[in-house]
Design a protein around this motif. Structure first.
Motif, PDB file in Angstrom:
ATOM      1  N   ARG A 190      11.139 -13.261 158.313  1.00 12.08           N
ATOM      2  CA  ARG A 190      10.930 -11.837 158.045  1.00 12.08           C
ATOM      3  C   ARG A 190      12.137 -11.234 157.341  1.00 12.08           C
ATOM      4  O   ARG A 190      13.271 -11.664 157.553  1.00 12.08           O
ATOM      5  CB  ARG A 190      10.659 -11.075 159.343  1.00 12.08           C
ATOM      6  N   ASP A 218      13.175  -8.057 153.905  1.00 15.84           N
ATOM      7  CA  ASP A 218      12.736  -7.160 152.838  1.00 15.84           C
ATOM      8  C   ASP A 218      12.834  -7.781 151.453  1.00 15.84           C
ATOM      9  O   ASP A 218      12.111  -7.374 150.544  1.00 15.84           O
ATOM     10  CB  ASP A 218      13.566  -5.868 152.871  1.00 15.84           C
ATOM     11  N   ASP A 267       2.333 -10.790 153.052  1.00 13.23           N
ATOM     12  CA  ASP A 267       1.985 -10.410 154.420  1.00 13.23           C
ATOM     13  C   ASP A 267       3.102  -9.568 155.018  1.00 13.23           C
ATOM     14  O   ASP A 267       4.266  -9.667 154.615  1.00 13.23           O
ATOM     15  CB  ASP A 267       1.750 -11.660 155.280  1.00 13.23           C
ATOM     16  N   ARG A 268       2.728  -8.778 156.012  1.00 14.27           N
ATOM     17  CA  ARG A 268       3.709  -7.937 156.701  1.00 14.27           C
ATOM     18  C   ARG A 268       3.533  -8.066 158.204  1.00 14.27           C
ATOM     19  O   ARG A 268       2.423  -8.262 158.707  1.00 14.27           O
ATOM     20  CB  ARG A 268       3.565  -6.464 156.276  1.00 14.27           C
ATOM     21  N   TRP A 269       4.669  -7.930 158.899  1.00 10.54           N
ATOM     22  CA  TRP A 269       4.691  -7.976 160.364  1.00 10.54           C
ATOM     23  C   TRP A 269       5.731  -6.958 160.830  1.00 10.54           C
ATOM     24  O   TRP A 269       6.905  -7.069 160.494  1.00 10.54           O
ATOM     25  CB  TRP A 269       5.058  -9.382 160.855  1.00 10.54           C
ATOM     26  N   ARG A 298       6.019  -3.940 159.789  1.00 18.12           N
ATOM     27  CA  ARG A 298       6.471  -3.228 158.595  1.00 18.12           C
ATOM     28  C   ARG A 298       7.540  -3.993 157.821  1.00 18.12           C
ATOM     29  O   ARG A 298       8.309  -3.417 157.065  1.00 18.12           O
ATOM     30  CB  ARG A 298       6.979  -1.833 158.958  1.00 18.12           C
ATOM     31  N   GLU A 299       7.616  -5.305 158.023  1.00 17.64           N
ATOM     32  CA  GLU A 299       8.516  -6.155 157.255  1.00 17.64           C
ATOM     33  C   GLU A 299       7.707  -7.248 156.568  1.00 17.64           C
ATOM     34  O   GLU A 299       6.689  -7.707 157.093  1.00 17.64           O
ATOM     35  CB  GLU A 299       9.582  -6.805 158.161  1.00 17.64           C
ATOM     36  N   ARG A 300       8.191  -7.650 155.414  1.00 12.99           N
ATOM     37  CA  ARG A 300       7.566  -8.783 154.742  1.00 12.99           C
ATOM     38  C   ARG A 300       7.804 -10.055 155.544  1.00 12.99           C
ATOM     39  O   ARG A 300       8.900 -10.270 156.065  1.00 12.99           O
ATOM     40  CB  ARG A 300       8.116  -8.946 153.334  1.00 12.99           C
TER      41      ARG A 300
END
Length: 439
Positions: free
Chosen positions: A70, A72, A199-201, A203-205
């Protein structure tokens, strides 16, 4: 299914998936069929094809080993994901290593020039919306024929054909003061390569690196090896954590331990109330650790893994294994109430209660055998639960006839010593009394 495939629901004409339903009268498990398919070199001979085999999951496409990266910065995430994938491919017992994001898909990137677009009253969102309607089309208009509605896709054409990449700079995005404004006036169009999906988890890539297991490998051992292999991969701005079955086990582990502890406490409270003693339930509940050891031995002997399903079997053992101890201790107290001394009561209770102990154990073991031997649909999933119960009951029964009487006598000596010390402290003689039998 042509057009989508894989754990990450990858879409496109280059993807396809095939679901095979096994026959009900088969004599092999699904894992055996999977191992045969994985060892077949025929699929590897297809030029340019990457074939991945797997069994259908009841709770969704969760692979045994999953590593989540994870952050940005997508480029930093991609580099870290590639390093982790290379490490996982070198771990014995892992196969079919996949990365959810693959950089290299050709695309055209439009970079808006805000300094040139702002004086014209255009924002980046407006330019993007107009460009999307021109290239992909708009389906707001619908054609109604009776009770049916058919969406109509309206998009820009040039010379009677859809827009080509070379036509993008000439797309009309606005008209200001009677003068047309084209895309090339407010943005730059550049060919580039980008990720197949983002994909995001939280609010992070996030990029997911996953892998399947070789036949005979266990998820727990594979995750431990993977954790040691990628322990030094921690780039700045990138966080690495495990998902998949490892995350499920961690999340459910606390609930499992709470359920197990609550069951032990409730059983102790019930036994203490029934026997009217605080020491007698301890000798009975000594069968619990014996059963848990037997459950682990049963899983090891049959090659089953310690999973969430087998953990349910250990919770069931909490209520099943103590019945043998209750039969022995209760009859021992009954004999002592009739006037026998402790040693004679213990020696007589064992042979007398041997038959009901064996009968109750055999009834549960034989009732669990059809599940353990994997008869019926989906039996491969339930089999570890049955083997944990069978191993725990068998091992605890063999040791209960020896350990429980010895523990009973030791706790009775401890109880007598404690009462003697209390009586000396009060200055009175201790009167004999049998706990759990009555005054």
């Amino acid at each position: 299914n042509v057009g989508t495939a894989g754990q990450f629901a990858e879409t496109g004409p280059q993807f396809a998936s095939l679901l095979v339903r096994l026959r009900e009268d088969r004599r092999r498990r699904d894992t055996d069929v999977l191992a045969q398919l994985q060892s077949d070199p025929e699929a590897s001979r297809i030029p340019g094809a990457r074939v991945v085999y797997g069994t259908a999951q009841v709770a969704g496409p969760v692979r045994p080993v999953e590593v989540l990266v994870r952050g940005d910065d997508l480029s930093a995430l991609t580099r870290a994901a590639d390093q982790i994938a290379q490490r996982l491919e070198q771990i014995p017992g892992l196969r079919d290593v996949q990365v959810s994001v693959r950089i290299g898909r050709p695309e055209f990137q439009v970079r808006a020039d805000r300094d040139r677009a702002a004086p014209l009253g255009l924002t980046t969102a407006q330019v993007a919306a107009l460009l999307r309607n021109a290239v992909e089309g708009n389906t707001d208009v619908r054609f109604r024929a009776g009770e049916e509605e058919v969406p109509l896709r309206v998009r820009m054409v040039r010379n009677g054909r859809p827009l080509q990449p070379a036509d993008l700079p000439d797309v009309l995005v606005a008209t200001v003061g009677g003068r047309p404004v084209f895309l090339r006036d407010v943005a730059q169009v550049e060919p580039a390569s980008g990720p197949t999906q983002i994909d995001r988890w939280n609010r992070e890539r996030v990029i997911t690196i996953s892998a399947n297991l070789e036949p005979g490998a266990f998820a727990g051992n594979a995750n431990q090896l993977a954790a040691r292999a990628i322990a030094d991969i921690r780039p700045p701005g990138v966080s690495v954590e495990f998902g998949g079955q490892a995350r499920q086990i961690v999340e459910a582990g606390g609930t499992f331990l709470f359920a197990l502890a609550l069951g032990v406490v409730l059983v102790y409270i019930l036994l203490a109330a029934l026997f009217e003693s605080t020491f007698t339930p301890l000798s009975i509940m000594l069968a619990l650790p014996l059963a848990w050891v037997g459950g682990v031995l049963g899983l090891l002997a049959t090659g089953k893994s310690l999973s969430l399903v087998s953990a349910i079997g250990f919770i069931l053992l909490t209520g099943l294994v103590m019945k043998n101890s209750i039969l022995l201790v209760d009859y021992t107290n009954t004999l002592r109430a009739r006037g026998l001394d402790r040693t004679a009561a213990v020696l007589q209770a064992g042979p007398t209660r041997l038959r009901p102990v064996l009968m109750t154990t055999l009834s549960v073991v034989l009732g669990s055998l059809p599940v353990a031997l994997e008869f019926g649909k989906g039996s491969e999933l339930r089999s570890p639960l049955a083997w944990a119960v069978i191993g725990g009951l068998t091992w605890s029964t063999l040791l209960t006839l020896v350990v429980i009487p010895v523990t009973y006598t030791l706790l009775d000596d401890l109880r007598s010593w404690v009462r003697g010390r209390q009586a000396v402290g009060r200055g009175v003689a201790a009167s004999p009394r049998i706990e759990g039998v009555g005054r």
